[in-house]
Design a protein around this motif. Structure first.
Motif, short mmCIF file in Angstrom:
data_model
loop_
_atom_site.label_atom_id
_atom_site.label_comp_id
_atom_site.label_asym_id
_atom_site.label_seq_id
_atom_site.Cartn_x
_atom_site.Cartn_y
_atom_site.Cartn_z
N ALA A 138 0.88 -1.18 0.00
CA ALA A 138 0.00 0.00 0.00
C ALA A 138 0.91 1.22 0.00
CB ALA A 138 -0.91 -0.01 1.22
N THR A 139 0.82 2.00 -1.06
CA THR A 139 1.67 3.19 -1.23
C THR A 139 0.76 4.40 -1.33
OG1 THR A 139 1.54 2.98 -3.61
CG2 THR A 139 3.38 1.84 -2.53
N VAL A 140 1.37 5.58 -1.37
CA VAL A 140 0.56 6.79 -1.55
C VAL A 140 -0.22 6.65 -2.86
CG1 VAL A 140 0.72 9.26 -2.02
CG2 VAL A 140 2.04 8.26 -0.14
N GLU A 141 0.43 6.10 -3.90
CA GLU A 141 -0.25 5.97 -5.20
C GLU A 141 -1.42 4.97 -5.14
OE1 GLU A 141 1.95 4.09 -8.34
OE2 GLU A 141 0.72 5.04 -9.89
N SER A 142 -1.23 3.87 -4.39
CA SER A 142 -2.29 2.84 -4.38
C SER A 142 -3.30 3.06 -3.27
CB SER A 142 -1.68 1.44 -4.32
OG SER A 142 -1.10 1.19 -3.07
N PRO A 175 1.47 9.61 5.74
CA PRO A 175 1.14 8.36 5.04
C PRO A 175 1.89 7.20 5.68
CG PRO A 175 2.71 9.63 3.76
CD PRO A 175 2.39 10.47 4.97
N VAL A 176 1.23 6.04 5.80
CA VAL A 176 1.90 4.85 6.34
C VAL A 176 1.91 3.81 5.22
CG1 VAL A 176 1.84 3.08 8.14
CG2 VAL A 176 1.22 5.44 8.68
N GLU A 177 3.03 3.77 4.50
CA GLU A 177 3.16 2.81 3.40
C GLU A 177 3.58 1.47 3.99
OE1 GLU A 177 5.86 4.90 0.64
OE2 GLU A 177 4.04 5.38 -0.51
N VAL A 178 3.02 0.40 3.46
CA VAL A 178 3.29 -0.94 4.03
C VAL A 178 3.54 -1.93 2.90
CG1 VAL A 178 1.97 -0.65 6.17
CG2 VAL A 178 0.78 -1.40 4.10
N THR A 179 4.21 -3.04 3.27
CA THR A 179 4.39 -4.14 2.32
C THR A 179 3.91 -5.43 3.00
OG1 THR A 179 6.64 -4.42 3.12
CG2 THR A 179 6.38 -3.12 1.13
N PRO A 180 3.59 -6.46 2.21
CA PRO A 180 3.12 -7.71 2.81
C PRO A 180 4.12 -8.23 3.85
CG PRO A 180 2.79 -7.75 0.44
CD PRO A 180 3.58 -6.50 0.73
N GLY A 181 3.62 -8.68 5.00
CA GLY A 181 4.48 -9.11 6.12
C GLY A 181 4.46 -8.09 7.25
N ASP A 182 4.20 -6.81 6.92
CA ASP A 182 4.10 -5.78 7.96
C ASP A 182 2.78 -5.93 8.71
OD1 ASP A 182 6.40 -4.74 6.84
OD2 ASP A 182 5.42 -2.98 5.93
#
Ligand SMILES: O=C(O)CCC(=O)C(=O)O
Length: 275
Positions: A138-142, A175-182
């Motif tokens: 999940a990014t600012v763009e998504s 913004p709190v950008e995350v990746t799978p596993g976080d």
């Protein structure tokens, strides 16, 4: 048990949310992704659960699935044990019970959320903690979540769950950008918001919400009340957007709203499991 570093605990105390980078094994994320794909299939047929759809500029899409815990033993076991149970007991100071569970799919073009506090939608107990489990980046763009910079201890002025403009004028957001596993844990009074997914990939996040066990097991009461509210009010909010919660905070459009794009997906707006 100390599960948070001193810096993470400081962030939790000061901000009402905390990000735990790479807290889950990649095999766990793979299993969760498979289970969520199974639940998404339920939304297309006669499967159980509560499913909400939205109109995107690429056609109608699933926006959210809820109330799948009684129907999916594997995901239920994940939600009720392991690191989640340990973390929640640490943050709440006592064991936690599951209050509600949902998946926000946010396919490309999927709607964002107006600034809100979950607490205005969570009746029956005055305090909850949610855990966000990303299946995609999940990014600012998504359309990742943005949290307000300061912890809130009570409900802010709001209209149907949307925080008032007067408060928003002075708010600062991160913004709190995350990746799978976080994992991200956040308090039900933490103001948050998100944008439309402007990327070409889905942004699926699971949100699991808990209350302290001493307040009781309120999950069935919550879903009974939610069903009654939807039966009375329908699934379009006062703002004209899809209503997915007691808060009218979702910015997705109803699927029967005329657009240039013809429907290419099921047109049902919401289905409720009879169980
Ligand atoms: O998934 C998102 O973009 C925000 C979700 C949210 O704030 C909610 O479901 O209350």
């Amino acid at each position: 048990m100390k599960l948070l570093t001193p810096k993470q605990r400081e962030q939790w105390e000061a901000r009402g949310f905390v990000l735990l980078p790479q807290a889950l094994e990649s095999e766990t994320v793979r299993e969760l992704t498979r289970w969520v794909e199974e639940i998404e299939v339920w939304s297309r047929g006669d499967g159980p659960g509560l499913h909400h759809f939205e109109q995107t500029d690429r056609g109608p899409r699933i926006a959210r699935s809820e109330n799948f815990d009684p129907h999916h033993p594997a995901i239920s076991a994940f939600m009720r044990g392991g690191i989640l149970a340990d973390m929640l007991a640490d943050l709440l100071g006592e064991p936690a019970v599951l209050f509600k569970e949902k998946i926000n799919y946010k396919y490309p073009g999927g709607g964002g959320f107006f600034p809100h506090q979950d607490a205005s939608a969570y009746h029956f107990a005055d305090h909850h903690i949610s855990c966000m489990v990303p299946l995609d980046s999940a990014t600012v763009e998504s359309g990742c979540l943005w949290f307000a910079s300061d912890r809130q201890e009570g409900l802010l002025p709001n209209q149907d769950g949307r925080i008032s403009e007067a408060w928003l004028r002075q708010a600062r957001w991160e913004p709190v950008e995350v990746t799978p596993g976080d994992l991200v844990f956040f308090d039900s009074y933490a103001p948050h918001k998100s944008d439309t997914n402007r990327s070409d990939s889905p942004r699926r996040l699971i949100y699991l919400t808990y209350n302290a066990a001493s307040k009781g097991d309120l999950r069935e009461t919550y879903y009974r009340d939610k069903r009654a509210q939807f039966e009375a009010a329908g699934d379009e909010g006062p703002s004209g957007h899809v209503l997915m919660s007691i808060n009218d905070d979702f910015l997705g459009l109803p699927v029967d709203r005329p657009t240039a794009t013809p429907p290419a997906h099921p047109t049902q707006k919401r289905r409720t499991s009879s169980s």
